[in-house]
Enzyme design. Structure first.
Site, short mmCIF file in Angstrom:
data_model
loop_
_atom_site.label_atom_id
_atom_site.label_comp_id
_atom_site.label_asym_id
_atom_site.label_seq_id
_atom_site.Cartn_x
_atom_site.Cartn_y
_atom_site.Cartn_z
N HIS A 31 -2.64 7.77 6.61
CA HIS A 31 -1.59 8.61 6.00
C HIS A 31 -2.17 9.91 5.47
O HIS A 31 -1.59 10.98 5.63
CB HIS A 31 -0.91 7.87 4.83
CG HIS A 31 0.26 7.02 5.23
ND1 HIS A 31 1.38 7.55 5.84
CD2 HIS A 31 0.51 5.70 5.09
CE1 HIS A 31 2.26 6.58 6.07
NE2 HIS A 31 1.75 5.44 5.62
N GLY A 89 0.85 -1.19 0.00
CA GLY A 89 0.00 0.00 0.00
C GLY A 89 0.88 1.24 0.00
O GLY A 89 2.01 1.19 0.48
N GLN A 99 3.33 9.88 0.66
CA GLN A 99 4.56 9.11 0.83
C GLN A 99 5.51 9.26 -0.36
O GLN A 99 6.65 8.81 -0.31
CB GLN A 99 4.24 7.62 1.02
CG GLN A 99 3.59 7.33 2.38
CD GLN A 99 3.42 5.84 2.56
OE1 GLN A 99 2.46 5.26 2.09
NE2 GLN A 99 4.39 5.21 3.22
N HIS A 144 -4.56 1.75 7.30
CA HIS A 144 -3.19 2.28 7.42
C HIS A 144 -2.98 3.41 6.40
O HIS A 144 -2.48 4.49 6.74
CB HIS A 144 -2.19 1.14 7.21
CG HIS A 144 -0.75 1.55 7.24
ND1 HIS A 144 0.14 1.12 8.21
CD2 HIS A 144 -0.03 2.35 6.40
CE1 HIS A 144 1.33 1.66 7.96
NE2 HIS A 144 1.27 2.39 6.87
N GLU A 145 -3.37 3.16 5.15
CA GLU A 145 -3.16 4.16 4.09
C GLU A 145 -4.08 5.36 4.28
O GLU A 145 -3.68 6.51 4.05
CB GLU A 145 -3.38 3.54 2.70
CG GLU A 145 -2.47 2.36 2.37
CD GLU A 145 -1.00 2.65 2.62
OE1 GLU A 145 -0.57 3.80 2.48
OE2 GLU A 145 -0.27 1.70 2.99
N CYS A 158 5.82 0.17 7.51
CA CYS A 158 5.51 1.30 6.63
C CYS A 158 6.75 1.67 5.83
O CYS A 158 7.84 1.73 6.40
CB CYS A 158 5.05 2.47 7.49
SG CYS A 158 4.63 3.95 6.55
N LEU A 159 6.59 1.93 4.55
CA LEU A 159 7.75 2.29 3.72
C LEU A 159 8.37 3.61 4.17
O LEU A 159 9.54 3.85 3.90
CB LEU A 159 7.35 2.37 2.24
CG LEU A 159 6.87 1.06 1.59
CD1 LEU A 159 6.56 1.29 0.12
CD2 LEU A 159 7.91 -0.04 1.74
ZN ZN Z 1 2.59 3.61 5.75
#
Ligand code: ZN
Length: 188
Positions: free
Chosen positions: A142, A46, A51, A138-139, A96-97
């Site tokens: 963000h 995701g 991001q 989660h996304e 998370c990236l």
């Molecule tokens: Zn994330």
């Protein structure tokens, strides 16, 4: 096709409420394509637009590499809104990236219902549970400036303080391109 730098914990854009998308122009389509390239290059499932430094209310998911989800198609969520949360909750380890090498248990509602626009700006609705509900929440967070490390218990928060500072100061090894400053933002 391009792989974009991923914004890191401490970058300002990750703490902003994402801007609404009013139309899907060529730049937006290019952004979404690049988000998929960037996410896959980093083996993510995701990715939210902030991001990659874009102040837009868009996130993408692709869980087809996860066992049991091989048939799940990638989804683009534009201007999403979660309209229902189940009372039942579950705990699952998240990563998370934008927060490399940190994983922690997060409690979230097990099921959700989300409304969003697709890339034709058509209104869509999706009910999700298990992994899908997890990734979507989660996304979605963000886009509201919330990170999963905000949601862990107090003890874990203390433990994560130092590793998070390291990410903030770029004292980390990451296998994909990352943003160069806390002010990094795409201009369009
Ligand atoms: Zn994330």
């Amino acid at each position: 096709m391009a792989i974009l730098p991923v914004t890191m914990y401490g970058d300002k854009i990750l703490r902003k409420q994402a801007g609404r998308v009013d139309e899907i122009d060529n730049e937006t389509i290019e952004l979404i394509t690049n988000m998929f390239d960037t996410m896959r290059n980093a083996s993510g499932i995701g990715l939210a637009a902030n991001q990659v430094g874009a102040d837009k209310s868009i996130f993408i998911i692709d869980v087809a590499n996860v066992e049991g989800y091989e048939d799940t198609k990638p989804i683009v969520f534009i201007n999403p809104k979660i309209v229902e949360y189940s009372e039942d909750k579950s705990v699952f380890e998240e990563g998370c990236l934008s927060i490399p090498d940190i994983r922690a248990d997060v409690e979230r509602p097990e099921k959700i219902k989300i409304i969003y626009q697709d890339t034709d700006m058509k209104q869509q609705e999706l009910e999700a549970d298990e992994l899908l509900a997890r990734v979507i929440q989660h996304e979605y967070d963000h886009l509201r400036g919330v990170l999963f490390t905000d949601l862990v218990d107090e003890e874990t928060k203390k433990k994560l303080k130092k590793p998070l500072q390291k990410i903030k100061r770029r004292k980390i090894d990451v296998e994909y391109p990352i943003s160069e400053s806390h002010d990094y933002q795409l201009t369009f």
